[in-house]
Design an enzyme around this catalytic site. Structure first.
Site, PDB file in Angstrom:
ATOM      1  N   GLU A   1      -9.257   3.425   1.701  1.00  0.00           N
ATOM      2  CA  GLU A   1      -8.724   3.470   0.565  1.00  0.00           C
ATOM      3  C   GLU A   1      -7.495   2.398   0.249  1.00  0.00           C
ATOM      4  O   GLU A   1      -7.416   2.075  -0.774  1.00  0.00           O
ATOM      5  CB  GLU A   1      -8.269   4.764   0.135  1.00  0.00           C
ATOM      6  CG  GLU A   1      -6.763   5.213   0.639  1.00  0.00           C
ATOM      7  CD  GLU A   1      -6.756   5.075   2.043  1.00  0.00           C
ATOM      8  OE1 GLU A   1      -5.732   4.820   2.645  1.00  0.00           O
ATOM      9  OE2 GLU A   1      -7.682   5.278   2.978  1.00  0.00           O
TER      10      GLU A   1
ATOM     11  N   ASP B   1     -12.172   6.657   3.137  1.00  0.00           N
ATOM     12  CA  ASP B   1     -10.973   6.480   3.906  1.00  0.00           C
ATOM     13  C   ASP B   1     -10.547   4.892   3.981  1.00  0.00           C
ATOM     14  O   ASP B   1      -9.836   4.981   4.662  1.00  0.00           O
ATOM     15  CB  ASP B   1     -11.291   7.147   5.476  1.00  0.00           C
ATOM     16  CG  ASP B   1     -10.060   7.240   6.054  1.00  0.00           C
ATOM     17  OD1 ASP B   1      -8.947   7.516   5.638  1.00  0.00           O
ATOM     18  OD2 ASP B   1     -10.073   7.274   7.341  1.00  0.00           O
TER      19      ASP B   1
ATOM     20  N   ASP C   1      -2.671  10.354   3.225  1.00  0.00           N
ATOM     21  CA  ASP C   1      -4.327  10.259   3.315  1.00  0.00           C
ATOM     22  C   ASP C   1      -4.770  11.100   4.153  1.00  0.00           C
ATOM     23  O   ASP C   1      -4.846  10.996   5.244  1.00  0.00           O
ATOM     24  CB  ASP C   1      -4.291   8.454   3.888  1.00  0.00           C
ATOM     25  CG  ASP C   1      -5.491   8.240   4.110  1.00  0.00           C
ATOM     26  OD1 ASP C   1      -6.634   8.663   3.309  1.00  0.00           O
ATOM     27  OD2 ASP C   1      -5.756   7.226   4.849  1.00  0.00           O
TER      28      ASP C   1
ATOM     29  N   ASP D   1       1.559   6.387   5.396  1.00  0.00           N
ATOM     30  CA  ASP D   1       0.652   5.400   4.759  1.00  0.00           C
ATOM     31  C   ASP D   1       0.921   4.908   3.595  1.00  0.00           C
ATOM     32  O   ASP D   1       0.423   3.986   2.951  1.00  0.00           O
ATOM     33  CB  ASP D   1      -0.808   6.185   4.701  1.00  0.00           C
ATOM     34  CG  ASP D   1      -2.084   5.253   4.791  1.00  0.00           C
ATOM     35  OD1 ASP D   1      -1.745   4.342   5.694  1.00  0.00           O
ATOM     36  OD2 ASP D   1      -3.154   5.500   4.261  1.00  0.00           O
TER      37      ASP D   1
ATOM     38  N   LYS E   1       0.715  -1.299  -0.079  1.00  0.00           N
ATOM     39  CA  LYS E   1      -0.018  -0.046   0.098  1.00  0.00           C
ATOM     40  C   LYS E   1       0.980   1.278   0.004  1.00  0.00           C
ATOM     41  O   LYS E   1       1.762   1.448   0.854  1.00  0.00           O
ATOM     42  CB  LYS E   1      -0.866   0.068   1.309  1.00  0.00           C
ATOM     43  CG  LYS E   1      -1.703   1.374   1.652  1.00  0.00           C
ATOM     44  CD  LYS E   1      -2.474   1.157   2.885  1.00  0.00           C
ATOM     45  CE  LYS E   1      -3.373   2.380   3.076  1.00  0.00           C
ATOM     46  NZ  LYS E   1      -3.895   2.325   4.437  1.00  0.00           N
TER      47      LYS E   1
ATOM     48  N   ARG F   1      -7.578  -0.777   0.980  1.00  0.00           N
ATOM     49  CA  ARG F   1      -7.847  -2.226   0.132  1.00  0.00           C
ATOM     50  C   ARG F   1      -8.260  -1.994  -1.128  1.00  0.00           C
ATOM     51  O   ARG F   1      -8.321  -2.599  -2.068  1.00  0.00           O
ATOM     52  CB  ARG F   1      -8.850  -2.762   1.112  1.00  0.00           C
ATOM     53  CG  ARG F   1     -10.205  -1.684   1.110  1.00  0.00           C
ATOM     54  CD  ARG F   1     -11.125  -1.874   2.260  1.00  0.00           C
ATOM     55  NE  ARG F   1     -10.545  -1.773   3.736  1.00  0.00           N
ATOM     56  CZ  ARG F   1     -11.170  -1.774   4.749  1.00  0.00           C
ATOM     57  NH1 ARG F   1     -12.403  -2.302   4.682  1.00  0.00           N
ATOM     58  NH2 ARG F   1     -10.651  -1.409   5.817  1.00  0.00           N
TER      59      ARG F   1
ATOM     60  N   LYS G   1     -10.648  12.814   7.383  1.00  0.00           N
ATOM     61  CA  LYS G   1     -10.214  12.392   8.836  1.00  0.00           C
ATOM     62  C   LYS G   1     -10.150  13.633   9.673  1.00  0.00           C
ATOM     63  O   LYS G   1     -10.016  14.717   9.179  1.00  0.00           O
ATOM     64  CB  LYS G   1      -8.588  11.941   8.753  1.00  0.00           C
ATOM     65  CG  LYS G   1      -8.270  10.561   8.073  1.00  0.00           C
ATOM     66  CD  LYS G   1      -6.953  10.133   7.839  1.00  0.00           C
ATOM     67  CE  LYS G   1      -6.661   8.792   7.221  1.00  0.00           C
ATOM     68  NZ  LYS G   1      -7.200   7.776   8.237  1.00  0.00           N
TER      69      LYS G   1
END
Length: 492
Positions: A351, A349, A272, A290, A267, A353, A279
């Site tokens: 994201e 959020d 993010d 991230d 990932k 996956r 967030k």
């Protein structure tokens, strides 16, 4: 982006005065009756006097404790550092990880000193390897964006390990491996520590090329046009809200005599915000980390290539920046993933996956396991093996189940699957989601797979400890290299 400078590792035996250094490190443990001076190269008289003074000096032997004293003439060093290794008992002898952390802590706290001799007790080559790895990871700093270096201390440049194995021919590959592991972990840390103003999808792809130079690896980059043409809807969907377009990067190491193969998917969300499902502002700055998963798989493959292991290893870096804008994906949008499966986006959020499904990770692990333990989920044949490799590497990994009842919570009314489900057990729900995108082998059975969630341990917001500095930790690079080594041992 430049590589972090590497520490030089070497070993000596015998008289320390013949190999002088700036600091000599000796270990102290926490015994049941007080501090215990560990085996060391000092004369019996000097060691006895030092041992009698430990309590008076306030030295307990606790892990990460480092106490500086003036050097002794026989030590060949101007500084004597007493490094805590933690608790000792008849049932809890000194472990390899305790040595690794003590060496890393000592070298980290001796920043500003050029050459350090580590005289920690090593009765096996594996213990020498642990000391060397700890030293390599402790000798790190990140100062790229400091306008002035005033007051900053350079990391230790040379580490000499005092060990009876110094003349053993088997020590050379041990030190070479430790150096490569340290380089991979520290390069990983530097990527994670980069500010999002400078590390974004395109520059991350460029960094992968730069770090790969001189190694037998091939780097291929998918830009936004190729991603669109080939249908990578997850990566494109997550990156839609940013002016900086997403990338997919393939890093392939394929030696001619490979006896095993492994695919690693990471990932790479370079920042993010949560997208439209934004967030909270508090702590959002940490979301530059991230992309740690992509940094891990990149540096794992580079380490395997540097070690010359006979394994075909391919890393897929799924890189995007998750931003809110008029162009961003919305909750209730439907994405068509690579391969044709459709996903209803219920929360922008979630994201990780989505980008992982295009290539295959996520971030709810922190709630379940805290900030130092990675969760591993997937095929039983892999999760246990990864836990074993992590134990050997000295990293905290814990297997988690994949309850079948969680799959129903991912049902969508408009698409094949939704990107979020039941909130409780979110880490496991994410793995259940990712399982939907794992292909089948020639026998029709699902390809063995595992998902390692490093949301917590990849970024250290607290104080430095052991060989870990603040911010990027480089966690699981060592675990994955150890896992591949274990695979190769079984194929011989």
């Amino acid at each position: 982006m430049v590589k972090n400078s590497e520490v030089k590792l070497s070993a000596v035996a015998g008289d320390l005065k013949k190999s002088p250094s700036d600091a000599l490190v000796i270990g102290v443990g926490q015994g049941p009756d007080g501090p215990v001076l560990l085996d060391n190269p000092l004369t019996a008289k000097a060691a006895e006097a030092l041992a009698e003074s430990l309590s008076v000096l306030g030295i307990t032997g606790a892990a990460d404790q480092a106490h500086r004293l003036p050097g002794l003439p026989e030590a060949g060093a101007t500084i004597l550092l007493l490094a805590g290794v933690g608790k000792l008992s008849a049932t809890q002898p000194l472990s390899e990880e305790a040595l690794r952390r003590a060496a890393g802590s000592a070298v980290r706290q001796l920043a500003g000193v050029a050459t350090v001799t580590l005289a920690l007790p090593t009765t096996t080559l594996a213990e020498v390897a642990a000391v060397a790895e700890g030293a390599a990871m402790g000798a790190y700093s990140y100062t790229e964006f400091r306008s002035s270096k005033d007051g900053l201390k350079d990391p230790v440049k040379n580490v000499i390990i005092r060990t009876d194995f110094a003349t053993d021919k088997a020590l050379v590959p041990v030190l070479n491996r430790a150096s490569l592991i340290g380089t991979a972990v520290n390069a990983n840390r530097t990527l994670v520590n980069q500010p999002p103003s400078h590390l974004y999808p395109e520059s991350f792809a460029d960094a992968a090329k730069e770090l790969s130079k001189g190694l037998p690896v091939k780097v291929t980059v998918w830009d936004e046009k190729r991603l669109e043409k080939e249908g990578f809807g997850g990566i494109l969907g997550v990156g839609k809200g940013s002016t900086r377009q997403p990338r997919l990067v393939k890093v392939e190491y394929a030696p001619a005599k490979a006896t095993a193969k492994i695919a690693l998917v990471g990932k790479g969300i370079t920042f993010d915000t949560g997208g439209i499902s934004i967030k909270p502002a508090l702590g959002m700055g940490d979301m530059k980390s991230d992309m740690a998963g992509a940094a891990v798989v990149l540096n794992t493959v580079l380490a395997l290539a540097g070690l010359g292991l006979p394994v075909k290893a391919t890393a897929w870096l799924c890189i995007a920046e998750n931003m809110p804008s008029g162009a961003a994906q919305r909750p209730a949008d439907v994405l068509t993933m690579f391969g044709g499966k459709t996903v209803e986006v219920l929360n922008t959020d979630a994201e990780g996956r989505l980008v992982m499904a295009d290539g295959i990770v996520t971030g709810a692990q922190l709630i379940a396991l805290g900030d130092r333990t990675a969760g591993v989920m997937g095929s039983d044949s892999l999760t246990g093996a990864i836990k074993t490799a992590a134990d050997r590497a000295g990293e905290l990994v814990w297997p988690m189940p994949l309850p079948e009842e969680l799959r129903a919570s991912l049902d969508s009314q408009v698409a094949d699957i939704a990107n979020i489900g039941e909130r409780h057990g979110g880490m496991m729900t994410a793995a259940v989601f990712l399982r939907e995108f794992v292909g089948k082998g020639k026998d029709g059975e699902q390809i063995p797979w595992a998902h390692i969630d490093i949301a917590g341990p990849s970024f250290n917001n607290g104080s430095p400890y052991g060989y870990n500095h603040k911010q990027g930790t480089g966690c699981t690079v060592r675990t994955l290299v150890a896992y591949v080594e274990d695979i190769l041992t079984k194929t011989v």
